[in-house]
Design a protein around this motif. Structure first.
Motif, PDB file in Angstrom:
ATOM      1  N   SER A 148       0.687  -1.234   0.105  1.00  0.00           N
ATOM      2  CA  SER A 148       0.143   0.145   0.105  1.00  0.00           C
ATOM      3  C   SER A 148       0.957   1.241  -0.141  1.00  0.00           C
ATOM      4  O   SER A 148       0.468   2.130  -0.853  1.00  0.00           O
ATOM      5  CB  SER A 148      -0.865   0.037   1.217  1.00  0.00           C
ATOM      6  N   GLY A 149       1.886   1.023   0.774  1.00  0.00           N
ATOM      7  CA  GLY A 149       2.896   2.619   1.043  1.00  0.00           C
ATOM      8  C   GLY A 149       3.491   2.551  -0.474  1.00  0.00           C
ATOM      9  O   GLY A 149       4.075   3.772  -0.856  1.00  0.00           O
ATOM     10  N   TRP A 150       4.024   1.560  -1.144  1.00  0.00           N
ATOM     11  CA  TRP A 150       4.504   1.668  -2.434  1.00  0.00           C
ATOM     12  C   TRP A 150       3.751   2.426  -3.383  1.00  0.00           C
ATOM     13  O   TRP A 150       4.188   3.194  -4.061  1.00  0.00           O
ATOM     14  CB  TRP A 150       5.128   0.319  -2.959  1.00  0.00           C
ATOM     15  N   TYR A 151       2.470   2.130  -3.154  1.00  0.00           N
ATOM     16  CA  TYR A 151       1.526   2.601  -4.476  1.00  0.00           C
ATOM     17  C   TYR A 151       1.506   4.246  -4.162  1.00  0.00           C
ATOM     18  O   TYR A 151       1.661   5.029  -4.959  1.00  0.00           O
ATOM     19  CB  TYR A 151       0.034   2.255  -4.408  1.00  0.00           C
ATOM     20  N   ALA A 152       1.521   4.604  -2.695  1.00  0.00           N
ATOM     21  CA  ALA A 152       1.522   6.032  -2.373  1.00  0.00           C
ATOM     22  C   ALA A 152       2.678   6.618  -2.780  1.00  0.00           C
ATOM     23  O   ALA A 152       2.817   7.942  -3.497  1.00  0.00           O
ATOM     24  CB  ALA A 152       1.174   5.965  -0.862  1.00  0.00           C
ATOM     25  N   GLN A 153       3.995   6.074  -2.475  1.00  0.00           N
ATOM     26  CA  GLN A 153       5.107   6.707  -2.850  1.00  0.00           C
ATOM     27  C   GLN A 153       5.351   6.650  -4.365  1.00  0.00           C
ATOM     28  O   GLN A 153       6.043   7.867  -4.612  1.00  0.00           O
ATOM     29  CB  GLN A 153       6.084   5.787  -2.241  1.00  0.00           C
ATOM     30  N   ARG A 154       5.069   5.584  -4.915  1.00  0.00           N
ATOM     31  CA  ARG A 154       5.827   5.469  -6.350  1.00  0.00           C
ATOM     32  C   ARG A 154       4.429   6.306  -7.392  1.00  0.00           C
ATOM     33  O   ARG A 154       5.080   6.736  -8.486  1.00  0.00           O
ATOM     34  CB  ARG A 154       5.835   4.076  -6.749  1.00  0.00           C
ATOM     35  N   PHE A 155       3.269   5.890  -7.145  1.00  0.00           N
ATOM     36  CA  PHE A 155       2.270   6.431  -7.971  1.00  0.00           C
ATOM     37  C   PHE A 155       1.469   7.301  -7.603  1.00  0.00           C
ATOM     38  O   PHE A 155       0.419   7.962  -8.230  1.00  0.00           O
ATOM     39  CB  PHE A 155       1.435   5.160  -8.426  1.00  0.00           C
TER      40      PHE A 155
END
Length: 394
Positions: free
Chosen positions: A81-88
């Motif tokens: 979930s954090g990766w979606y926020a950070q990357r996209f």
């Protein structure tokens, strides 16, 4: 022994058949001046970075090897979930994320949850063969719609609208795509999804190569469009963990308990060791390494495709992601005195000790015209491949 009709409908995975032939020849030429170079399999030549390997070792040594819940480790779902926020820049709640035994399990769960016998699912031709077989295994029918270079080898809203009928359940897309490495423009994807939603259908999208996107115009997740889109992803490609068999899916909240129930019965859970290891994928040191590798994949593309073009192996659309080149081999096959991509691939294998993938796997529209090169190999190997092709075709 009587074989099920379901099993009979599943065609051979020709990529693997060609790979077996290439491996057999590779053993024969291993000690020669031209050992086999493999540009046929879609697997990164990089392995999991150090922090990931260390996390796996810690899990084994600490005994963290029992089953997890079927939805996956809560901590891993939060990291994704954090990766979606950070990357996209997209908010994807962890509660909508289901960790799976590879993207293959995610696709199987999605198809089994949403497709009934007789349902039809629209897909582009060419596309990854296993995706249509997941539809078939769920007793549905994959309807492949021919696409062209002008369409970036992707479906359009107009094409989906024209093909829709009473049996159509939805679409299964891939962006970036295997075998072409091309993505769907975000505006077009939104239009496709609108057509699907208006007809009460479902939009499923394979985004396993999304991390390996090289163009900001395309490198956006479909989850930014609507939470009703079902996205399939994986730790195999961007995260370089192919044999670890770990992936995930993002589904509408209402579908989570349905998928959970099915996963409990079919898979119990994804590999516990792989899940603990994957937590380290999102550490800053690991992300920095993955970004360095993404830049290397782009450099390989930027070297290799112009070389193919110069040799008469036209790549009609520059891949904006993944690590493939979908090349027209018509002229090159004529030079070698063979017809079609299947014979061309075997000619390269025997005469240049170079393994590539013929188009037969990826659809029925002009499969004899194209071969897929994988650039998931070192720059040195790509340069050697160009030298061999030049000797053969130059």
């Amino acid at each position: 022994m009587k074989i099920s009709r379901r099993a009979e409908r599943i065609e051979p995975f020709y990529v693997m058949e060609v790979a077996k032939a290439a491996q057999s020849l590779a053993r024969e030429v291993a000690g020669s001046s031209e050992p086999m170079v493999f540009l046929n399999i879609g697997e990164p030549d990089f392995t999991a970075p150090p922090l990931v390997q260390e996390a796996a070792t810690r899990a084994v040594h600490s005994g963290a090897t029992q089953y997890t819940q079927s939805l996956g480790l809560d901590a891993l779902r939060e990291r994704i979930s954090g990766w979606y926020a950070q990357r996209f820049g997209v908010h994807v709640p962890a509660r909508r994320i289901v960790v799976t035994a590879g993207a293959s399990a995610a696709l199987q769960l999605a198809c089994l949850a949403l497709i009934d016998a007789g349902d039809e699912v629209l897909m582009p031709d060419p596309s990854y063969p296993c995706n249509r077989h997941f539809v078939s295994a769920a007793e549905g029918t994959a309807v492949l719609l021919p696409t062209t270079a002008d369409e970036r080898y992707q479906l359009s809203a107009d094409k989906v609208r024209a093909a829709w009928n009473d049996k159509t359940r939805g679409v299964l897309l891939a962006s970036p795509s295997n075998p072409t490495g091309t993505s769907i423009a975000p505006d077009e994807l939104r239009s496709i999804h609108n057509v699907v939603q208006e007809r009460g259908g479902v939009t499923m999208i394979d985004e396993i190569y999304l991390g390996l996107s090289y163009d900001d115009a395309f490198g956006q997740t479909a989850l930014a469009i609507d939470e009703n889109i079902i996205s399939i992803n994986s730790f195999s490609k961007y995260f370089n963990m192919t044999g670890w068999r770990l992936g995930w899916m993002v589904v509408p909240e209402v579908l989570v308990p349905v998928v959970e129930r099915m996963a409990q019965n079919l898979f119990i859970c994804a590999s516990t060791i792989s899940q603990h290891a994957a937590l380290a994928c999102f550490e800053p040191e690991s992300i920095a390494e993955y970004e360095r590798r993404r830049a290397e994949f782009k450099a390989r593309r930027d070297y290799f495709i112009p070389e193919l073009q110069a040799l008469g192996l036209a790549v009609p659309v520059l891949p904006d992601g993944a690590f493939y080149a979908w090349a027209d081999c018509t002229r090159a096959a004529e030079k070698l005195g063979v017809q079609g991509s299947w014979d061309f691939a075997y000619a390269l294998m025997r005469r240049a000790h170079l393994a590539v993938t013929p188009g037969r796997d990826f659809g029925s529209f002009e499969p004899g015209r194209f071969v897929r090169f994988s650039t998931a190999n070192s720059m040195a190997q790509l340069q050697e491949s160009v030298a061999r092709l030049r000797r053969l075709l130059g």
